[in-house]
Design a protein around this motif. Structure first.
Motif, PDB file in Angstrom:
ATOM      1  N   ILE A  15      89.417 -47.991  27.831  1.00 35.61           N
ATOM      2  CA  ILE A  15      90.199 -48.322  29.022  1.00 35.61           C
ATOM      3  C   ILE A  15      91.673 -48.122  28.701  1.00 35.61           C
ATOM      4  O   ILE A  15      92.193 -48.680  27.728  1.00 35.61           O
ATOM      5  N   VAL A  16      92.349 -47.305  29.520  1.00 34.01           N
ATOM      6  CA  VAL A  16      93.756 -46.991  29.295  1.00 34.01           C
ATOM      7  C   VAL A  16      94.588 -47.634  30.388  1.00 34.01           C
ATOM      8  O   VAL A  16      94.293 -47.464  31.583  1.00 34.01           O
ATOM      9  N   GLY A  17      95.627 -48.369  29.987  1.00 35.60           N
ATOM     10  CA  GLY A  17      96.529 -48.961  30.965  1.00 35.60           C
ATOM     11  C   GLY A  17      96.976 -50.343  30.550  1.00 35.60           C
ATOM     12  O   GLY A  17      96.258 -51.068  29.849  1.00 35.60           O
ATOM     13  N   ASN A  18      98.170 -50.703  30.999  1.00 32.33           N
ATOM     14  CA  ASN A  18      98.741 -52.009  30.664  1.00 32.33           C
ATOM     15  C   ASN A  18      99.278 -52.740  31.884  1.00 32.33           C
ATOM     16  O   ASN A  18     100.011 -53.722  31.735  1.00 32.33           O
ATOM     17  N   CYS A  19      98.942 -52.290  33.082  1.00 30.87           N
ATOM     18  CA  CYS A  19      99.472 -52.949  34.279  1.00 30.87           C
ATOM     19  C   CYS A  19      98.851 -54.339  34.420  1.00 30.87           C
ATOM     20  O   CYS A  19      97.730 -54.598  33.963  1.00 30.87           O
ATOM     21  N   ASP A  20      99.587 -55.226  35.057  1.00 26.94           N
ATOM     22  CA  ASP A  20      99.142 -56.613  35.189  1.00 26.94           C
ATOM     23  C   ASP A  20      97.829 -56.724  35.970  1.00 26.94           C
ATOM     24  O   ASP A  20      96.966 -57.555  35.639  1.00 26.94           O
ATOM     25  N   ILE A 194     100.830 -42.050  33.791  1.00 28.47           N
ATOM     26  CA  ILE A 194     101.276 -41.136  32.733  1.00 28.47           C
ATOM     27  C   ILE A 194     100.380 -41.268  31.500  1.00 28.47           C
ATOM     28  O   ILE A 194     100.006 -40.260  30.861  1.00 28.47           O
ATOM     29  N   LEU A 195     100.015 -42.489  31.161  1.00 26.77           N
ATOM     30  CA  LEU A 195      99.135 -42.699  30.005  1.00 26.77           C
ATOM     31  C   LEU A 195      97.774 -42.037  30.211  1.00 26.77           C
ATOM     32  O   LEU A 195      97.213 -41.434  29.272  1.00 26.77           O
ATOM     33  N   LEU A 196      97.230 -42.152  31.415  1.00 28.56           N
ATOM     34  CA  LEU A 196      95.939 -41.534  31.700  1.00 28.56           C
ATOM     35  C   LEU A 196      96.032 -40.008  31.652  1.00 28.56           C
ATOM     36  O   LEU A 196      95.118 -39.345  31.154  1.00 28.56           O
TER      37      LEU A 196
END
Length: 413
Positions: A15-20, A194-196
């Motif tokens: 799983i990629v991502g750091n959003c709340d 952008i990370l994805l």
């Protein structure tokens, strides 16, 4: 949840991502995993809803039992009950053996019902009974069977709208929605986009032994401001297209614009299209049909009067002279072809007149257009609060024609 635990979960399931919003979804999934509560995951198509049920199952006491992911929208309506609840031998053509169904095979495990909003109403009733009592009856059977299955469901359907339209059971919704999880759409995940992109570009480069594509600042801003109606699935497809088709490895906004669609696709939750009886109202089409038939009836009546006048004119001419008149005695606009002096063509004209205006009248009367025309007038007047002029404009007829119709239908009081 601790940051280290969250990162471990992300690495385990890629799983990629750091959003709340994404972190909150994973936190809720891990909190509910040790329980047997039903979970309903709601989100647009392509946001990655299928990952969450796996996280829940793998971190639950049922992790050593079976896990099945079922796409309810891909199973034909005629066989979905048999697939889910099993059947007995001979219950229908092709049922050569007993089948336990998913609820029988997944006993003690977890069932992920993807696109649960596509279930037929009859199947929804069966599913509700399983959720409430753990009991079900196979198709064609009489014996009640027990099962202990954890249900995790997902949908991109607007369930509340489906409930209001009678296409989804409200009691089933509340049973499934014990723990709601709202998956965020990609356009709300900010820098995760952008990370994805980097992840998908790296995967393509490693898989096909090519140089990895990278984004310049202009291209990054374009990705961040695009609405992504297809969400993560669409982003992956576009990244793969760019990796294969773009000769440049540094992607600019100009290059990126060649791969991002410019149409206005919707980002709203989908509606159910299971059958034609429940997902669509034909009220507008009915109104249009009534209007067309009403105008057609008026045209036929006008044509009947004109042809009757023409017939009377021909009778008067024949009475005045035993010989049929020459072309110059008749209006050029009425008969573009000269009338010969033989009486037979006159009879043919009369026959043609009768065929043209009597037969359509019979056909229209079979459709009971008097009632339809009256109904159209009443609705038009009601919509325009009794204003006859506006009603005539809506129906596409003159004020004079409207008054004549009102008198004809007894609506002129």
């Amino acid at each position: 949840m601790k940051t280290s635990e969250l990162q471990n979960i992300k690495q385990r399931y890629n799983i990629v991502g750091n959003c709340d919003a994404l972190n909150h979804v994973l936190d809720v999934a891990l909190q509910v995993a040790p329980t047997d509560l039903s979970v309903l995951i709601v989100g647009e198509s392509g946001v990655g809803k299928e990952i969450i049920p796996r996280v829940i199952h793998d971190n639950s006491p049922r992790r050593r039992e079976k896990y099945f992911a079922i796409n309810c929208g891909s199973i034909p309506e005629g066989t979905i009950d048999s697939e889910l609840f099993g059947h007995v031998k001979g219950s229908y053509t092709g049922a050569i053996n007993d089948s336990p169904g998913y609820f029988g095979v997944a006993n003690k495990g977890t069932l992920f019902l993807d696109e649960v909003g596509e279930l037929p109403l009859a199947t929804q009733a069966r599913l509700l009974r399983v959720l409430e009592t753990g009991e079900y009856i196979p198709v064609g059977g009489t014996e009640i069977r027990k099962t202990d299955v954890r249900i995790v469901a997902a949908t991109n359907v607007n369930i509340r709208q489906a409930i209001s339209e009678g296409r989804f059971r409200e009691d089933l919704y509340y049973r499934l929605n014990s723990i709601p999880i709202q998956m965020p759409p990609l356009r709300e995940r900010g820098e995760d986009i952008i990370l994805l992109f980097r992840l998908f570009a790296l995967q393509m480069a490693e898989k096909y032994k090519m140089d990895r594509v990278v984004l310049d600042e202009g291209a990054k801003q374009m990705l961040l401001h695009y609405k992504w109606p297809g969400n993560v699935r669409q982003l992956k497809n576009i990244t793969e297209q760019i990796s294969v088709l773009s000769p440049e490895r540094t992607i600019t906004a100009q290059v990126l614009s060649q791969f991002i669609p410019q149409d206005h696709e919707t980002t709203q939750l989908a509606t159910i299209h299971r059958d034609g009886s429940g997902d669509h109202s034909f009220e507008n089409e009915r109104e249009i049909l009534y209007k067309i038939l009403f105008e057609l009836r008026g045209n036929v009546n006008d044509m009947r009067r004109e042809m009757s006048a023409l017939k009377k004119q021909l009778d008067d001419v024949q009475t005045a002279s035993p010989v049929a008149p020459q072309v110059e005695h008749m209006p050029a606009t009425t008969f573009p072809t000269p009338i010969t002096q033989h009486p037979a063509p006159v009879a043919t004209v009369e026959d043609a007149v009768a065929e043209e205006y009597i037969e359509p009248e019979k056909e229209l009367e079979s459709l009971n257009l008097n009632d339809m025309g009256k109904q159209m007038l009443e609705k038009a007047l009601e919509r325009n609060h009794g204003n006859r002029k506006k009603a005539a404009q809506e129906l596409g007829i003159s004020d004079r024609t409207l008054y004549r119709r009102l008198k004809q239908y007894g609506l002129d009081q």
